[in-house]
Design a protein around this motif. Sequence first.
Motif, PDB file in Angstrom:
ATOM      1  N   UNK A  84      -4.078  51.125 -13.604  1.00 59.92           N
ATOM      2  CA  UNK A  84      -3.304  50.098 -14.310  1.00 59.92           C
ATOM      3  C   UNK A  84      -4.124  49.656 -15.505  1.00 59.92           C
ATOM      4  N   UNK A  85      -3.514  49.699 -16.673  1.00 58.85           N
ATOM      5  CA  UNK A  85      -4.256  49.312 -17.869  1.00 58.85           C
ATOM      6  C   UNK A  85      -3.322  49.073 -19.033  1.00 58.85           C
ATOM      7  N   UNK A  86      -3.943  48.661 -20.129  1.00 49.90           N
ATOM      8  CA  UNK A  86      -3.192  48.301 -21.323  1.00 49.90           C
ATOM      9  C   UNK A  86      -2.705  49.554 -22.051  1.00 49.90           C
ATOM     10  N   UNK A  87      -1.481  49.496 -22.510  1.00 49.37           N
ATOM     11  CA  UNK A  87      -0.902  50.640 -23.204  1.00 49.37           C
ATOM     12  C   UNK A  87      -0.192  50.155 -24.459  1.00 49.37           C
ATOM     13  N   UNK A  88      -0.234  50.977 -25.488  1.00 48.99           N
ATOM     14  CA  UNK A  88       0.474  50.666 -26.723  1.00 48.99           C
ATOM     15  C   UNK A  88       1.163  51.923 -27.224  1.00 48.99           C
ATOM     16  N   UNK A  89       1.858  51.814 -28.348  1.00 45.14           N
ATOM     17  CA  UNK A  89       2.611  52.961 -28.870  1.00 45.14           C
ATOM     18  C   UNK A  89       2.725  52.820 -30.383  1.00 45.14           C
ATOM     19  N   UNK A  90       2.566  53.921 -31.096  1.00 49.64           N
ATOM     20  CA  UNK A  90       2.656  53.872 -32.560  1.00 49.64           C
ATOM     21  C   UNK A  90       4.050  53.427 -33.025  1.00 49.64           C
ATOM     22  N   UNK A  91       5.045  53.577 -32.148  1.00 48.74           N
ATOM     23  CA  UNK A  91       6.403  53.147 -32.502  1.00 48.74           C
ATOM     24  C   UNK A  91       6.656  51.676 -32.157  1.00 48.74           C
ATOM     25  N   UNK A  92       5.668  51.051 -31.495  1.00 43.33           N
ATOM     26  CA  UNK A  92       5.787  49.634 -31.116  1.00 43.33           C
ATOM     27  C   UNK A  92       4.510  48.931 -31.606  1.00 43.33           C
ATOM     28  N   UNK A  93       4.304  48.890 -32.926  1.00 41.72           N
ATOM     29  CA  UNK A  93       3.015  48.447 -33.457  1.00 41.72           C
ATOM     30  C   UNK A  93       2.676  47.001 -33.080  1.00 41.72           C
ATOM     31  N   UNK A  94       1.393  46.785 -32.752  1.00 44.94           N
ATOM     32  CA  UNK A  94       0.895  45.436 -32.491  1.00 44.94           C
ATOM     33  C   UNK A  94       1.272  44.863 -31.147  1.00 44.94           C
ATOM     34  N   UNK A  95       1.910  45.662 -30.288  1.00 41.32           N
ATOM     35  CA  UNK A  95       2.295  45.142 -28.974  1.00 41.32           C
ATOM     36  C   UNK A  95       1.683  46.008 -27.879  1.00 41.32           C
ATOM     37  N   UNK A  96       1.212  45.333 -26.835  1.00 39.03           N
ATOM     38  CA  UNK A  96       0.541  46.026 -25.739  1.00 39.03           C
ATOM     39  C   UNK A  96       1.047  45.459 -24.424  1.00 39.03           C
ATOM     40  N   UNK A  97       1.036  46.308 -23.394  1.00 38.49           N
ATOM     41  CA  UNK A  97       1.453  45.826 -22.085  1.00 38.49           C
ATOM     42  C   UNK A  97       0.734  46.591 -20.996  1.00 38.49           C
ATOM     43  N   UNK A  98       0.599  45.942 -19.826  1.00 35.50           N
ATOM     44  CA  UNK A  98      -0.035  46.590 -18.690  1.00 35.50           C
ATOM     45  C   UNK A  98       0.952  47.550 -18.034  1.00 35.50           C
ATOM     46  N   UNK A  99       0.523  48.797 -17.890  1.00 32.35           N
ATOM     47  CA  UNK A  99       1.379  49.818 -17.281  1.00 32.35           C
ATOM     48  C   UNK A  99       0.575  50.564 -16.223  1.00 32.35           C
ATOM     49  N   UNK A 100       1.200  50.820 -15.082  1.00 28.00           N
ATOM     50  CA  UNK A 100       0.567  51.604 -14.020  1.00 28.00           C
ATOM     51  C   UNK A 100       1.011  53.058 -14.149  1.00 28.00           C
ATOM     52  N   UNK A 101       0.037  53.941 -14.147  1.00 31.48           N
ATOM     53  CA  UNK A 101       0.278  55.383 -14.288  1.00 31.48           C
ATOM     54  C   UNK A 101      -0.580  56.115 -13.265  1.00 31.48           C
ATOM     55  N   UNK A 102      -0.317  57.410 -13.033  1.00 32.97           N
ATOM     56  CA  UNK A 102      -1.238  58.185 -12.194  1.00 32.97           C
ATOM     57  C   UNK A 102      -2.612  58.276 -12.874  1.00 32.97           C
ATOM     58  N   UNK A 103      -3.666  58.383 -12.073  1.00 36.38           N
ATOM     59  CA  UNK A 103      -5.006  58.464 -12.664  1.00 36.38           C
ATOM     60  C   UNK A 103      -5.376  59.885 -13.059  1.00 36.38           C
ATOM     61  N   UNK A 104      -4.724  60.860 -12.437  1.00 36.08           N
ATOM     62  CA  UNK A 104      -4.995  62.264 -12.737  1.00 36.08           C
ATOM     63  C   UNK A 104      -3.653  62.956 -12.941  1.00 36.08           C
ATOM     64  N   UNK A 105      -3.576  63.766 -13.998  1.00 36.69           N
ATOM     65  CA  UNK A 105      -2.312  64.430 -14.313  1.00 36.69           C
ATOM     66  C   UNK A 105      -2.582  65.878 -14.729  1.00 36.69           C
ATOM     67  N   UNK A 106      -1.781  66.781 -14.168  1.00 37.50           N
ATOM     68  CA  UNK A 106      -1.830  68.177 -14.622  1.00 37.50           C
ATOM     69  C   UNK A 106      -0.495  68.507 -15.276  1.00 37.50           C
ATOM     70  N   UNK A 107      -0.591  69.147 -16.446  1.00 38.98           N
ATOM     71  CA  UNK A 107       0.582  69.442 -17.255  1.00 38.98           C
ATOM     72  C   UNK A 107       0.697  70.955 -17.447  1.00 38.98           C
ATOM     73  N   UNK A 108       1.920  71.443 -17.438  1.00 36.56           N
ATOM     74  CA  UNK A 108       2.183  72.826 -17.795  1.00 36.56           C
ATOM     75  C   UNK A 108       2.951  72.778 -19.103  1.00 36.56           C
ATOM     76  N   UNK A 109       2.538  73.600 -20.076  1.00 32.76           N
ATOM     77  CA  UNK A 109       3.181  73.558 -21.387  1.00 32.76           C
ATOM     78  C   UNK A 109       3.029  74.904 -22.073  1.00 32.76           C
TER      79      UNK A 109
END
Length: 166
Positions: A84-109
């Motif tokens: 759980x930690x602070x997250x922001x987005x270039x499309x939502x400038x100047x705003x941050x919020x606490x978001x819970x995510x998985x700590x480890x992620x594997x991606x196929x691409x």
Amino acid sequence: MALRKIVLQGDEILKKKCRPVTEFNDRLHTLLDDMTDTLIDSGGVGLAAPQVGVLRRVCVVMNEDEEILELVNPEIIYTEGEQTGLEGCLSVPGKYGEVTRPNFVRVRAQDRDGNWFEAEDEGLTARCFCHEIEHLDGHLFVEHTDHLLTEEELEEYIRRQEEEEN
Ligand code: NI
């Protein structure tokens, strides 16, 4: 170097589901090059194609070694743990919020030439994989938090984090 304009929250483009990439051509390569330039210029750690107005399943992520990963048609195939930690987005400038995510992620691409590969990471980069891939389905991090921090609250949050670390 070509910078693309970043689409901001409120634009309908950010709510749309992106289509898969089927042609690994010069147009895709230019998009990826421009997205990397735009990401570095903005000082962010991830950027998804819809954020530059392109509804295709493409994103770029900068890992903690400052390497850029190009992800075409990415899918999360494995997750572990929680953070759980602070997250922001270039499309939502100047705003941050606490978001819970998985700590480890594997991606196929796929890479820019269409070759499939897997990438995995933890911490901030794992968070970034989740955040960017979610953009491709029309979702923003703000949907995961009921409270966006003001500048004052952000300073307070960072101060408290630093105190905990000491
Ligand atoms: Ni974002």
